[in-house]
Structure formats: structure tokens, C-alpha cells
Design a protein around this motif. Structure first.
Motif, PDB file in Angstrom:
ATOM      1  N   ILE A 252      -3.048  -4.064  -2.209  1.00 21.47           N
ATOM      2  CA  ILE A 252      -3.156  -3.608  -0.910  1.00 21.47           C
ATOM      3  C   ILE A 252      -3.847  -2.323  -0.794  1.00 21.47           C
ATOM      4  CG2 ILE A 252      -1.746  -2.915   1.028  1.00 21.47           C
ATOM      5  CD1 ILE A 252       0.115  -4.933   0.195  1.00 21.47           C
ATOM      6  N   LEU A 253      -3.528  -1.457  -1.693  1.00 18.94           N
ATOM      7  CA  LEU A 253      -4.308  -0.090  -1.830  1.00 18.94           C
ATOM      8  C   LEU A 253      -5.780  -0.159  -2.027  1.00 18.94           C
ATOM      9  CD1 LEU A 253      -1.878   2.145  -4.255  1.00 18.94           C
ATOM     10  CD2 LEU A 253      -2.184   2.226  -1.570  1.00 18.94           C
ATOM     11  N   ASP A 254      -6.171  -1.201  -2.815  1.00 15.69           N
ATOM     12  CA  ASP A 254      -7.667  -1.495  -2.788  1.00 15.69           C
ATOM     13  C   ASP A 254      -8.265  -1.838  -1.599  1.00 15.69           C
ATOM     14  OD1 ASP A 254      -7.697  -0.946  -5.443  1.00 15.69           O
ATOM     15  OD2 ASP A 254      -7.333  -2.710  -6.195  1.00 15.69           O
ATOM     16  N   GLU A 255      -7.456  -2.815  -0.883  1.00 14.71           N
ATOM     17  CA  GLU A 255      -7.806  -3.433   0.626  1.00 14.71           C
ATOM     18  C   GLU A 255      -7.882  -2.059   1.680  1.00 14.71           C
ATOM     19  OE1 GLU A 255      -5.562  -6.437   2.051  1.00 14.71           O
ATOM     20  OE2 GLU A 255      -5.991  -7.663   0.412  1.00 14.71           O
ATOM     21  N   LEU A 256      -6.888  -1.189   1.456  1.00 12.87           N
ATOM     22  CA  LEU A 256      -6.931  -0.223   2.416  1.00 12.87           C
ATOM     23  C   LEU A 256      -8.232   0.819   2.334  1.00 12.87           C
ATOM     24  CD1 LEU A 256      -5.161   1.478   4.504  1.00 12.87           C
ATOM     25  CD2 LEU A 256      -4.240   2.591   2.647  1.00 12.87           C
TER      26      LEU A 256
ATOM     27  N   LYS B 186      -8.536  -4.027  11.680  1.00 17.05           N
ATOM     28  CA  LYS B 186      -8.559  -4.279  10.340  1.00 17.05           C
ATOM     29  C   LYS B 186      -7.661  -3.111   9.524  1.00 17.05           C
ATOM     30  CE  LYS B 186     -12.512  -7.323  10.127  1.00 17.05           C
ATOM     31  NZ  LYS B 186     -13.742  -7.672   9.233  1.00 17.05           N
ATOM     32  N   LEU B 187      -8.107  -1.831   9.630  1.00 17.67           N
ATOM     33  CA  LEU B 187      -7.575  -0.759   8.991  1.00 17.67           C
ATOM     34  C   LEU B 187      -6.097  -0.633   9.477  1.00 17.67           C
ATOM     35  CD1 LEU B 187      -7.950   1.798   7.174  1.00 17.67           C
ATOM     36  CD2 LEU B 187      -8.750   2.924   9.174  1.00 17.67           C
ATOM     37  N   GLN B 188      -5.905  -0.793  10.559  1.00 15.44           N
ATOM     38  CA  GLN B 188      -4.301  -0.677  11.196  1.00 15.44           C
ATOM     39  C   GLN B 188      -3.461  -1.608  10.726  1.00 15.44           C
ATOM     40  OE1 GLN B 188      -4.887  -0.608  15.698  1.00 15.44           O
ATOM     41  NE2 GLN B 188      -4.088   1.521  15.505  1.00 15.44           N
ATOM     42  N   TYR B 189      -3.892  -2.673  10.605  1.00 10.83           N
ATOM     43  CA  TYR B 189      -3.129  -3.880   9.954  1.00 10.83           C
ATOM     44  C   TYR B 189      -2.875  -3.620   8.474  1.00 10.83           C
ATOM     45  CZ  TYR B 189      -1.819  -8.377   8.228  1.00 10.83           C
ATOM     46  OH  TYR B 189      -1.119  -9.314   7.391  1.00 10.83           O
TER      47      TYR B 189
ATOM     48  N   HIS C  63       0.810  -2.823   6.848  1.00 11.77           N
ATOM     49  CA  HIS C  63       1.282  -3.690   5.857  1.00 11.77           C
ATOM     50  C   HIS C  63       1.544  -2.678   4.434  1.00 11.77           C
ATOM     51  CE1 HIS C  63       0.419  -7.394   2.815  1.00 11.77           C
ATOM     52  NE2 HIS C  63       1.774  -7.071   3.002  1.00 11.77           N
ATOM     53  N   THR C  64       0.675  -1.815   4.092  1.00 17.71           N
ATOM     54  CA  THR C  64       1.017  -0.728   3.117  1.00 17.71           C
ATOM     55  C   THR C  64       2.187  -0.039   3.052  1.00 17.71           C
ATOM     56  OG1 THR C  64      -1.320  -0.555   2.776  1.00 17.71           O
ATOM     57  CG2 THR C  64       0.010   1.170   1.953  1.00 17.71           C
TER      58      THR C  64
END
Length: 244
Positions: free
Chosen positions: A141-145, A191-194, A198-199
Motif C-alpha cells: 500500500i505504501l508503494d501504491e501511495l 485515487k490518492l484519497q482512497y 486505506h493506508t
């Protein structure tokens, strides 16, 4: 017994019990006798597709009657040829096996033990702890963020450059550019907020404080584990695709 052609589509534990190479007495039998019959009968499809019911049954019955008689007539030759092949195989493989046993200091009972050890390992194999699975998920998730933050920054830069490139006084092009820019910024920000939400949920569930940073020691540890998870999954898929 699972046929050798289909055996590798089953998991490792199933193969240890039912694959021909692990069953004593199967020899070089591949266990695909039905497939040989099906392959020989495939040619019936073209001739019986538009035939009447009677002629279809007649063709199928004659085909298998001839197939059975032909195999029975060739049975003695079949047995002799395969017997000679097995004699040669036993002689060759026994010599090769003796070389391997001497090189690695093995005895016959070791091969039985290897099979039992593999079975024991697979029976005791467990999934990672739930906490470790969540930490691996947290790293992903950190990578996605990080990726979505970069995407949002890029979207804002594109907006600024797009508005400056519109000719002065051209209100129609300016309106279109503004709409496109707003859509891109809004989409990337959503997308960033989602991902941020989640993070935060994962961090609260795991009690992570302070938050991990990309490149930190904890991150590196579970990043390596996440990579190994993908690697093991790829190996499992590769093994599934292998046909003996």
C-alpha cells in the motif's frame, strides 16, 4: 493415479500421492490410456457429424471394433518391444543411479526418506501469520501511495502547462483545456484519497506509530518478503505449467 500429462496441474501434495513417478510399480506407464483412445477416435467427428443416427452408431461401433482387434493383434509385438525397452532402461538407469549414489553418498533408503521428508514439509507448511500478511500488504500500500502521489503531482504540472499553452483570447480552447485538466486532477486526487484512507486504516489496525517511510529498515524487511511471496507464486505457476 493421476495421469502424467495432467499430473503437474495438481498441487505438490497431490502429486506425492498420485503422480505415476511416485507410485511403486507404475514404471514408465503414463496413465493416459483414455487419451490414446480419444486421439484415435477424433477422426470420427468429420464423418459422423452430418450422418444419420444409425450410420453414426454404426461408424463408431466399427471404429472401436477395428481398434480393439488391431490392438489385440499387435499385443505380442507390443509386449516384446516394451520389454526390450525396459531391459535397456533398467540397465542404463541403474548405472546412472549408481554414479549418483556414489557421488552424493546415498543409499536406496535415502530416496524413500526424501519422499517422506517432502511430504512432512508440505503437511506442516503454513501460511504466514496474519500480522505478517498485513505488514506485507502495508508495504504494498505504501508503494501504491507513493505512485498515486507522483501521479497527482504530475497531473497538476500538466494542468499548469496546458493552460499556458492555450492562445490568448481563444475561450473555447481554454474551456476545453480547463475541463480536461480538472478531470485529470480530480481523478488522480480521488485515487490518492482512497489509498491514503486505506493506508490509515491499516496503520491503525496494526498500531504502527510512527508511520513507516519508504526505504526504512522495517519497509526493506517486509518489501523483501513481499517480493518472495510473488516469487513463490510465480514458481507455483511455472510448476503447474510444466508437463512431464
Amino acid at each position: 493415479m493421476v495421469g502424467a500429462f495432467h499430473g503437474h496441474a495438481h498441487n505438490c501434495m497431490c502429486q506425492l500421492d498420485w503422480h505415476p513417478q511416485y507410485i511403486q510399480g507404475t514404471g514408465h506407464t503414463e496413465g493416459e490410456g483414455c487419451e490414446h483412445i480419444f486421439a484415435a477416435s477424433n477422426e470420427l467427428a468429420r464423418s459422423t457429424r452430418h450422418a444419420t443416427l444409425f450410420h453414426r452408431h454404426q461408424a463408431i461401433e466399427q471404429h472401436f471394433a477395428f481398434w480393439d482387434a488391431n490392438k489385440y493383434a499387435a499385443l505380442s509385438k507390443y509386449l516384446r518391444v516394451h520389454f526390450e525397452e525396459m531391459v535397456r532402461a533398467i540397465s542404463t538407469l541403474a548405472s546412472e543411479l549408481d554414479v549418483i549414489k556414489k557421488e552424493y553418498n546415498l543409499i536406496d533408503n535415502d530416496f524413500v526418506r526424501f519422499h517422506a521428508d517432502e511430504r512432512s514439509y508440505l503437511e506442516n507448511l503454513k501460511q504466514p501469520a496474519v500480522c505478517d500478511q498485513l505488514l506485507i500488504c502495508y508495504v504494498q500500500i505504501l508503494d501504491e501511495l507513493e505512485a498515486y502521489r507522483a501521479e497527482w503531482d504530475a497531473a497538476r504540472e500538466v494542468v499548469n502547462s496546458a493552460l499556458t499553452e492555450v492562445p490568448v483570447g481563444n475561450l473555447e480552447e481554454l474551456s476545453i483545456a480547463i475541463k480536461r485538466s480538472c478531470l485529470r486532477v480530480d481523478t488522480s486526487y480521488a485515487k490518492l484519497q482512497y489509498v491514503e484512507t486505506h493506508t490509515s486504516n491499516v496503520e491503525m489496525r496494526l498500531g504502527i506509530q510512527p508511520w513507516w517511510e519508504i526505504g526504512g529498515e522495517e519497509y526493506k524487511c517486509y518489501k523483501a518478503e513481499a517480493t518472495m511471496v510473488k516469487y513463490r507464486a510465480a514458481l507455483d505457476e511455472l510448476e503447474r505449467l510444466v508437463v512431464m
